[in-house]
Design a protein around this motif. Structure first.
Motif, PDB file in Angstrom:
ATOM      1  N   UNK A 229       0.829  -1.211   0.000  1.00 49.57           N
ATOM      2  CA  UNK A 229       0.000   0.000   0.000  1.00 49.57           C
ATOM      3  C   UNK A 229       0.866   1.264   0.000  1.00 49.57           C
ATOM      4  N   UNK A 230       2.014   1.200   0.675  1.00 51.34           N
ATOM      5  CA  UNK A 230       2.925   2.349   0.652  1.00 51.34           C
ATOM      6  C   UNK A 230       3.500   2.555  -0.750  1.00 51.34           C
ATOM      7  N   UNK A 231       3.799   1.459  -1.428  1.00 50.92           N
ATOM      8  CA  UNK A 231       4.301   1.595  -2.802  1.00 50.92           C
ATOM      9  C   UNK A 231       3.205   2.145  -3.715  1.00 50.92           C
ATOM     10  N   UNK A 260      14.317   5.298  -5.038  1.00 49.38           N
ATOM     11  CA  UNK A 260      13.170   4.408  -5.212  1.00 49.38           C
ATOM     12  C   UNK A 260      13.603   3.066  -5.808  1.00 49.38           C
ATOM     13  N   UNK A 261      14.540   3.095  -6.741  1.00 46.49           N
ATOM     14  CA  UNK A 261      15.057   1.836  -7.293  1.00 46.49           C
ATOM     15  C   UNK A 261      15.649   0.971  -6.188  1.00 46.49           C
ATOM     16  N   UNK A 262      16.371   1.619  -5.289  1.00 42.91           N
ATOM     17  CA  UNK A 262      16.989   0.892  -4.179  1.00 42.91           C
ATOM     18  C   UNK A 262      15.924   0.296  -3.260  1.00 42.91           C
ATOM     19  N   UNK A 328       7.949   6.784   4.441  1.00 43.80           N
ATOM     20  CA  UNK A 328       7.015   5.792   4.992  1.00 43.80           C
ATOM     21  C   UNK A 328       7.255   4.416   4.373  1.00 43.80           C
ATOM     22  N   UNK A 329       7.495   4.400   3.077  1.00 44.89           N
ATOM     23  CA  UNK A 329       7.756   3.145   2.364  1.00 44.89           C
ATOM     24  C   UNK A 329       8.973   2.445   2.958  1.00 44.89           C
ATOM     25  N   UNK A 330      10.037   3.202   3.175  1.00 51.33           N
ATOM     26  CA  UNK A 330      11.260   2.607   3.733  1.00 51.33           C
ATOM     27  C   UNK A 330      11.020   2.068   5.140  1.00 51.33           C
ATOM     28  N   UNK A 334      11.609  -1.830   6.319  1.00 52.34           N
ATOM     29  CA  UNK A 334      12.519  -2.216   7.406  1.00 52.34           C
ATOM     30  C   UNK A 334      11.775  -3.052   8.443  1.00 52.34           C
ATOM     31  N   UNK A 335      10.551  -2.647   8.752  1.00 53.03           N
ATOM     32  CA  UNK A 335       9.758  -3.413   9.714  1.00 53.03           C
ATOM     33  C   UNK A 335       9.422  -4.799   9.166  1.00 53.03           C
TER      34      UNK A 335
END
Length: 361
Positions: A229-231, A260-262, A328-330, A334-335
């Motif tokens: 959903x974040x993506x 974003x690629x990373x 938020x995506x990152x 990580x979580x």
């Protein structure tokens, strides 16, 4: 149109109900088939809940039918009034999904009035309950649903498709209207993912060990859905601010693209790691070691915003929408990484997911 497991189970349940009704020489076996068609459910848990509710509703329908026929006869007005009473009671019990079959029971019993009416009513009730039990048996035995496989497949394919669009968007290679249509399709796919997640959540483990493992998996899958959903939020913002982002300095565009690629590569590897397609990493070898940290990214973005503060154009401010979505995506990735590592550490033998060979849409 695809022939799904529920369609097949419905057909099998009807055949079984009709066969058993004829084998037991019950009158009007067709009612067993009708009842079987009403009760088939997509999950075993829902089937168990459904059979309990239908037993209650059918007892109510049969009881009201017998009482009304004995007291008032079977005039059409009496049948209608009895149906109203039955519906009212069922609604009070909050089992409204059973109204249809309960009314079938009521009408089937009230259609005839003769000297052996009570025996006739009990036989009709037994015939309908045979159909209900046949559906429950089919749900338990035939074609058990594999909602975990279905859930992961939907998450994985949706993530892959979304990542492709994000990569194209950061390179300004998308067609605006086409992406707009696909964004609407992604909304529908995310809704379906939530539905499959609920079905998987409803399935109960039969052993305590499996139950604990499944609880951990539910947390992981919930985080997977949150990450996708974040993506999706990033994709929407890239689409919305497409023109504004195209006008910012090329160096900043490259930063957004590379970051974003990373992150998307990190996301892809997490999904592969979950199904053990790649080996697990330790704390000293993080998958996302090439990504910039929050502070670096934020500082670069804020410098650009400050540059445009006194200018007429406010393209820099639109970058904050993209920045917040990226951060938020990152955080969610990580979580998710932490949850997958924990699951694979404590439930090494119970976290295998079989990948399907076909689409489950």
């Amino acid at each position: 149109m695809k022939l799904g497991a529920r369609v097949l189970k419905t057909g099998i349940a009807i055949v079984l109900a009709l066969y058993l009704a004829e084998l037991l020489a019950l009158p009007s076996p067709i009612f067993a088939g009708i009842a079987a068609a009403f009760v088939v459910q997509p999950t075993i848990y829902r089937s168990f809940v459904s059979i309990l509710e239908h037993i209650q509703a059918n007892i109510i329908g049969a009881g009201i039918a017998i009482i009304f026929v004995l007291l008032f006869g079977n005039h059409v007005v009496v049948i209608g009034f009895a149906a109203v009473i039955a519906i009212t009671i069922i609604l009070k019990l909050k089992i409204e999904t059973t109204i249809g079959l309960a009314l079938v029971t009521l009408i089937a019993i009230m259609e005839v009035q003769h000297d052996d009416f009570v025996i006739f009513a009990l036989l009709r009730f037994a015939t309908i309950m045979l159909g209900v039990l046949s559906s429950f048996a089919v749900n338990l035995i035939f074609l058990p649903p594999k909602y975990e496989t279905k859930l992961f497949y939907k998450i994985s394919t949706t993530t892959d498709d979304m990542i492709k669009w994000i990569r194209l968007s950061t390179r300004h290679a998308t067609e605006h209207q086409l992406l707009k249509k696909d964004i609407e399709k992604f909304k529908e796919r995310l809704i379906k993912i939530d539905q499959v997640y609920l079905m998987y959540k409803e399935e109960r483990g039969y052993f305590k060990r499996n139950s604990v493992s499944k609880t951990r998996k539910l947390v992981v899958y919930r985080q997977m859905i949150s990450a996708v959903r974040r993506s999706f939020e990033i994709l929407k913002r890239l689409h919305r601010f497409e023109n504004e982002l195209h006008q910012v300095p090329e160096a900043l565009q490259m930063l957004v693209q590379e970051q974003l690629d990373c992150l998307m590569s990190y996301h892809e590897q997490l999904l592969l790691r979950f199904v053990r397609k790649i080996k697990s990493t330790n704390e000293d070898d993080q998958i996302n070691h090439t990504c910039l940290d929050h502070k670096e990214v934020t500082d670069i973005f804020m410098k650009e915003v400050n540059k445009t503060r006194d200018e007429e154009e406010n393209n820099g401010y639109h970058l904050l929408h993209v920045l917040s979505a990226m951060l938020e995506y990152e955080e969610h990735l990580v979580h998710l990484d932490t949850l997958i590592a924990s699951l694979q550490s404590y439930h090494e033998e119970d976290n295998h997911v079989s990948l399907p060979e076909r689409d489950f849409e």
